[in-house]
Design a protein around this motif. Sequence first.
Motif, short mmCIF file in Angstrom:
data_model
loop_
_atom_site.label_atom_id
_atom_site.label_comp_id
_atom_site.label_asym_id
_atom_site.label_seq_id
_atom_site.Cartn_x
_atom_site.Cartn_y
_atom_site.Cartn_z
N UNK A 73 -7.38 5.31 0.02
CA UNK A 73 -7.92 4.42 1.03
C UNK A 73 -6.85 4.13 2.08
N UNK A 74 -7.23 4.23 3.34
CA UNK A 74 -6.35 3.85 4.43
C UNK A 74 -6.79 2.48 4.95
N UNK A 75 -5.88 1.51 4.88
CA UNK A 75 -6.14 0.18 5.43
C UNK A 75 -5.36 0.08 6.74
N UNK A 80 -2.92 3.16 1.31
CA UNK A 80 -1.91 3.26 2.34
C UNK A 80 -2.16 2.16 3.36
N UNK A 81 -1.19 1.30 3.54
CA UNK A 81 -1.31 0.21 4.51
C UNK A 81 -0.60 0.64 5.79
N UNK A 103 4.61 -10.63 -4.99
CA UNK A 103 3.50 -10.49 -5.94
C UNK A 103 3.77 -9.42 -7.00
N UNK A 104 4.93 -8.80 -6.94
CA UNK A 104 5.31 -7.71 -7.86
C UNK A 104 4.32 -6.55 -7.77
N UNK A 105 3.86 -6.26 -6.55
CA UNK A 105 2.96 -5.13 -6.30
C UNK A 105 3.79 -4.00 -5.71
N UNK A 106 3.88 -2.89 -6.45
CA UNK A 106 4.70 -1.78 -5.97
C UNK A 106 3.91 -0.49 -5.85
N UNK A 107 2.59 -0.58 -5.82
CA UNK A 107 1.75 0.61 -5.79
C UNK A 107 1.27 0.98 -4.39
N UNK A 108 1.55 0.14 -3.40
CA UNK A 108 1.06 0.39 -2.05
C UNK A 108 2.04 1.26 -1.26
N UNK A 109 1.48 2.09 -0.38
CA UNK A 109 2.28 2.88 0.56
C UNK A 109 2.21 2.19 1.91
#
Length: 243
Positions: free
Chosen positions: A63-65, A85-86, A104-110
């Motif tokens: 998904x492309x945001x 992908x942001x 938020x300890x979120x490391x899965x986003x590009x």
Amino acid sequence: MSEKVSFGYEDVAPEEKEGRVGAVFSNVARKYDLMNDAMSAGMHRLWKDKFVRRVKPRAGEQILDMAGGTGDIAFRMEKAGASITVSDINQDMLDVGIERAMERSIDTLVWSRQNAEELSFPARHFDAYTIAFGIRNVTHIDKALAEAHRVLKYGGRFFCLEFSTTEWPGFKEVYDVYSHKLVPQIGQALAGDADSYRYLIESIRRFPPMPRFEAMIREAGFKHTKVEPIMGGLVAIHSGYKV
């Protein structure tokens, strides 16, 4: 006659708009939630929740945001297990999003700096394309829509959340006073920046009405287009599919 595009209530050269919009979002990047709270009386959080429910992100999807720099939509979607992908044209907005992801300890986003009108991604790459409260700030909306269509796979879905003009009698007049008179004052009081907030309100007024924007989405090649007005059209969820 040289081309002109809207910057709030002004008509300016395209290159001037890009620079001025960039300055606006660099100014408000650290006050992003405040900005949206001011323009929506805090309702933007509920609208974004509803928007993501319509997108229905699924595990394994790409998904492309777009224009999603601060991560508001991506944080809501990543819980489904999609690869997101942001992208944003503004590095200051992306920097805020990256900091928020770390908190938020979120490391899965590009995270990828991109111009919505000229994406670097290959054709037919994404399962879904989302853009929330961003497309009205694009210099050439038709080019951004064409790029969204290009990077989507066949069967891919396009979802856009954007302010519009409410058609509820009475409420329209109240919101006009609130947005034009009070929002810039709130911006000045809380962020020391009335002008950026004034532009953001004016940009809503210059954005195409819901039927015209839906037609633009169709003209970009999308099928099965739909508009879901919220609060009489104060905001709307636009969608379409690449088939």
